[in-house]
Design an enzyme around this catalytic site. Structure first.
Site, short mmCIF file in Angstrom:
data_model
loop_
_atom_site.label_atom_id
_atom_site.label_comp_id
_atom_site.label_asym_id
_atom_site.label_seq_id
_atom_site.Cartn_x
_atom_site.Cartn_y
_atom_site.Cartn_z
CE LYS A 81 -3.87 2.07 2.61
NZ LYS A 81 -4.81 1.89 3.74
CB SER A 156 -8.12 3.85 2.65
OG SER A 156 -7.27 3.16 3.56
CB SER A 180 -8.36 0.93 5.47
OG SER A 180 -8.96 2.16 5.26
N1 GLN Z 1 -13.27 4.43 5.96
C1 GLN Z 1 -12.59 4.74 7.18
C2 GLN Z 1 -12.09 6.16 7.16
O1 GLN Z 1 -12.22 6.78 6.15
C3 GLN Z 1 -11.47 3.77 7.43
C4 GLN Z 1 -10.20 4.15 6.79
C5 GLN Z 1 -9.05 3.36 7.26
O2 GLN Z 1 -9.21 2.34 7.94
N2 GLN Z 1 -7.85 3.86 6.96
O3 GLN Z 1 -11.59 6.65 8.12
#
Ligand code: GLN
Length: 479
Positions: A81, A156, A180
């Site tokens: 990532k 994400s 994410s």
């Molecule tokens: N969708 C969540 C957020 O936008 C989780 C994102 C994540 O785990 N990095 O914060």
């Protein structure tokens, strides 16, 4: 022939056997994945590939395999990532503000997988600074779901999930702050684990909300998740919050029969507004299957479900507003060409360098931490976090696991939810609980809906008991 062979491996140990037997070479693997990445560039999963380097490393690793000194991950082709540092390689967190930034050191997780002879093949698209649930906040555009290219990958870690789903690399590393890893894994029909908070070092990972962030694997089997966790977990002197709880041999401990377990499902999750009826039916069917296997599965009440999203967003935006203060146009990354003095450098570089969602969160986070509102929002959310954690711990005293849907809906069409942050934030309703409580949670493929879209199921386990969580995960099969 080689292509068919590579496609046929359902876990890494099968592949490793063939590598050791000389039936396939590491170079074959690198060439195969590079070919697939090139053929699927339109999915937008990889932001960059490290082709020459991966091929050179393939020779080295091959020699080690041939003389019997290959590490645990020898020959595993991994995607990273784009918020995990790999020395000498670009890392942007999919943000304009870090465009062109080259990592000056490697994250501990990277050091650890390299030590076990993994090969990193490239870096993967994600939401900007890991803020999002659809990969649509990326400066580099959305990642397309391989099953239906008009739909999102989830986020994400959209690139990390689609890369595994589409067979562009063997497995990937991602980060999970509030879902994410799990949510995109569910949207793409693959396995994704968020370990216990502090189980894995955060050193070298771009900080979003430091009291939540964890690195974990996305892969095509529980066995591979176990192996990768075994390699990346454990104390790290560079991360004072990393735990010194000993790291078990997860990959060995998950073999064999699973004793009968007590599992709770949260009543409120099945009555949540916006829960897709096919997902509900899928979870209920999984519950029946577990009962047939002799496990005890019972409903429990979790009265805080309606507060988890608000609590999560107050705390994570607060932490993000502080963590992202370092991107100021001075130290590194983007500097506005309009900068004239210190203040205009800050203002213009940040205004031009960050995308809308990141700016929204910095402003929200600054607001909830501001003197007049600190008690009303930040302190209150801290208290709510404590209650949520205690309640989940309490449930896990009586039950071995908690089972929930991973997401309220399957992958939605690109462009459909990005215009309304509230709708997007609600996509996290089932994943943020484990994040607030710091508990390990995995998303497992649970079948498909009538349209053929993947559905995921989430299992939350006891703190630092990933071996039990992973062993039990093998009881869940696609329906
Ligand atoms: N969708 C969540 C957020 O936008 C989780 C994102 C994540 O785990 N990095 O914060």
């Amino acid at each position: 022939m080689i292509t068919e062979k590579i496609k046929s491996y359902s876990n890494f140990s099968q592949l490793q056997q063939d590598l050791k037997a000389g039936l396939i070479s590491v170079k074959d693997l690198v060439n195969y994945y590079i070919g697939r990445i090139k053929a699927h560039q339109h999915l937008n999963a990889f932001l960059e590939t490290f082709e020459a380097e991966a091929l050179a490393r393939a020779e080295e690793i091959q020699a080690k395999i041939d003389n019997g000194t290959g590490g645990k991950m020898a020959g595993m082709i991994i995607g990273l990532k784009d918020n995990i540092s790999f020395k000498g390689h670009q890392m942007t967190a999919s943000s304009k503000i870090l465009e062109g930034y080259e990592a000056v050191y490697s994250a501990t997780v990277v050091e650890r997988i390299l030590k076990e002879d993994a090969i990193i093949i490239g870096r993967l698209n994600c939401d900007e600074f890991a803020m999002g649930a659809s990969n649509e906040t990326s400066y580099y555009g959305p990642v397309k779901n391989y099953v239906d290219e008009t739909r999102v990958s989830g986020g994400s870690s959209g690139g990390s999930a689609v890369a595994v789903q589409a067979g562009l690399c063997f497995a990937s590393l991602a980060s999970d702050t509030g879902g994410s890893i799990r949510q995109p894994a569910a949207f793409c029909g693959v396995f994704g684990l968020k370990p216990t908070y502090s189980r894995v070092s955060r050193y070298g990972v771009v900080a979003y909300a430091s009291s939540f962030d964890q690195v974990g694997p996305i892969a095509k089997s529980v066995e591979d998740i176990a192996l990768i966790l075994e390699v990346i977990a454990g104390k790290d002197s560079h991360d004072a919050t990393s735990s010194d709880v000993p790291v078990p041999n997860y990959s060995q401990l998950i073999a064999g029969e699973v004793p009968k377990k007590k599992i709770a499902y949260i009543e409120e999750t099945l009555h949540a507004e916006g829960l897709d009826p096919e997902i509900k039916a899928n979870v209920l069917a999984q519950i029946e299957k577990l009962k047939e296997q002799g496990h005890t599965v019972e409903p429990v009440s979790f009265e805080y479900l309606e507060y988890v999203v608000a609590t999560y967003y107050i705390l994570t935006t607060a932490e993000a507003s502080s963590n992202l203060a370092r991107y100021d146009g001075v130290h590194y990354g983007y500097r506005s060409p309009e900068s004239k003095d210190l203040i205009s450098t800050y203002k213009k570089s940040r205004s031009e360098g960050f995308g809308d969602e990141v700016k929204r969160r910095i402003m929200l986070g600054t607001f909830v931490l501001s003197a007049g509102y600190y008690d009303a929002y930040y302190s209150k959310a801290q208290k709510a976090r404590r209650l949520i954690k205690e309640k989940m711990d309490h449930i896990l005293e009586d039950y071995n696991f908690i089972i929930t849907p991973t997401t309220p809906t399957p992958a939605f069409p690109i462009g459909e939810e990005i215009t309304d942050p509230m709708v997007m934030y609600l996509a996290d309703i089932f994943t943020v609980g484990a994040s607030l409580a710091g508990l390990p949670a995995i998303s497992l493929p649970s079948g498909e809906n009538k349209q053929g879209l993947p559905l995921g199921i989430q299992i939350i386990g006891r703190r630092f008991k990933e071996e039990n969580l992973l062993a039990f995960s093998k009881c869940i099969h696609k329906l």
